[in-house]
Design an enzyme around this catalytic site. Sequence first.
Site, PDB file in Angstrom:
ATOM      1  N   ARG A  32       0.874  -1.466  -0.044  1.00 59.27           N
ATOM      2  CA  ARG A  32      -0.322  -0.130  -0.207  1.00 59.27           C
ATOM      3  C   ARG A  32       1.073   1.236  -0.190  1.00 59.27           C
ATOM      4  NH1 ARG A  32      -4.687  -1.369   4.053  1.00 59.27           N
ATOM      5  NH2 ARG A  32      -3.749  -0.189   5.349  1.00 59.27           N
ATOM      6  N   ARG A  36       8.428   6.197  -4.843  1.00 53.50           N
ATOM      7  CA  ARG A  36       8.800   7.207  -5.989  1.00 53.50           C
ATOM      8  C   ARG A  36      10.592   7.425  -5.830  1.00 53.50           C
ATOM      9  NH1 ARG A  36       4.851  10.828  -3.743  1.00 53.50           N
ATOM     10  NH2 ARG A  36       2.964   9.011  -4.225  1.00 53.50           N
ATOM     11  N   ARG A 109      -8.034  -3.306  14.821  1.00 52.39           N
ATOM     12  CA  ARG A 109      -6.942  -2.223  15.461  1.00 52.39           C
ATOM     13  C   ARG A 109      -7.345  -1.400  15.763  1.00 52.39           C
ATOM     14  NH1 ARG A 109      -3.176  -3.551  18.425  1.00 52.39           N
ATOM     15  NH2 ARG A 109      -1.344  -1.433  18.282  1.00 52.39           N
ATOM     16  N   ARG A 140       0.902   9.814  14.969  1.00 52.87           N
ATOM     17  CA  ARG A 140       1.517  11.037  14.027  1.00 52.87           C
ATOM     18  C   ARG A 140       0.811  11.744  14.670  1.00 52.87           C
ATOM     19  NH1 ARG A 140      -2.092   9.140   9.121  1.00 52.87           N
ATOM     20  NH2 ARG A 140      -4.498   8.551  10.827  1.00 52.87           N
ATOM     21  N   GLU A 160      -1.520  10.812  17.617  1.00 51.80           N
ATOM     22  CA  GLU A 160      -2.827   9.262  17.613  1.00 51.80           C
ATOM     23  C   GLU A 160      -1.629   8.527  18.061  1.00 51.80           C
ATOM     24  OE1 GLU A 160      -4.635   9.327  13.923  1.00 51.80           O
ATOM     25  OE2 GLU A 160      -3.880   7.132  13.648  1.00 51.80           O
ATOM     26  N   TYR A 208     -10.217  -1.725   4.167  1.00 48.57           N
ATOM     27  CA  TYR A 208      -9.955  -0.608   4.562  1.00 48.57           C
ATOM     28  C   TYR A 208     -10.327  -0.315   3.185  1.00 48.57           C
ATOM     29  CZ  TYR A 208      -7.544   4.060   5.061  1.00 48.57           C
ATOM     30  OH  TYR A 208      -7.620   4.569   5.124  1.00 48.57           O
TER      31      TYR A 208
END
Length: 228
Positions: A32, A36, A109, A140, A160, A208
């Site tokens: 996911r 790049r 989760r 985060r 979080e 998700y």
Amino acid sequence: MGKDIYETLIKGYTEKQWGRQCAELPAFIIKRLPVRFTFDNNYFKDRYQGVPVGGYNKLSAALLKDIETKTSCDFFADRPYWENLSDKIVYTGEIDRYYDYKFGKLEYRSLRWETEILDCANYQGSALVNYTEAAVPYTRIIEYKHFEFGAQPQTVISREYPAEWREGAEPFYPINDAKNTALYNKYAELARKEKRVIFGGRLAEYKYYDMDRVIERALENVKCQITK
Ligand SMILES: Cc1cc2nc3c(=O)[nH]c(=O)nc-3n(C[C@H](O)[C@H](O)[C@H](O)COP(=O)(O)OP(=O)(O)OC[C@H]3O[C@@H](n4cnc5c(N)ncnc54)[C@H](O)[C@@H]3O)c2cc1C
């Protein structure tokens, strides 16, 4: 990707997010993450990115204008009442709960947030900063004002923290490992046979979804119902 990048950015973050060793997690979780070789530091690669002006609440309020809406009602608190209210039901809750956990319980989760109002105009200069190292317990910090370029004298931030999910807590992320996937497939088999109920979204499909994808799925579902 290389060991250095994996250990700096991925390993600690992923293990605290999922509460499991990376080796125990399914490979698609890592797939996911975009890789790049450019200086583009966006997470997503979509050409247009953003949130609706005023937030998603404004968008849903406009969509539901003139439609009778009730919130803060648990479908299971009075299931017969809700089931007799209409010919079709769009069910967006947990699929295992819909079937009274007859095959067993799916795992999730969870998350928790610690929120603070700070006496400064700017804390981190960005809506979101990730903390990838295992030693920092949160994953985060969100600083909301930057979503809308706010110019307020104070700022609100949330740290979080990943958390184990327990019954009664809000389920956030499905754990799509082999055990839970096999269990979900049993429920999905029952769901496919339902004539009146459309199962949609991250909890009913145990999957998700990002916002754009879940909206796209909802539109596909509508088209599918119209053409049936
Ligand atoms: C922490 C977090 C961060 C995210 N960040 C992003 C992001 O940056 N970008 C992005 O694109 N996506 C993000 N997402 C994903 C996005 O939130 C989801 O794609 C979207 O909310 C899924 O919509 P949904 O309708 O499937 O589920 P939900 O939004 O969860 O809606 C399900 C609804 O069903 C209701 N419901 C459930 N059970 C019952 C019941 N028993 N009775 C009555 N009502 C019930 C719930 O109250 C809820 O309103 C994030 C998700 C999480 C958890």
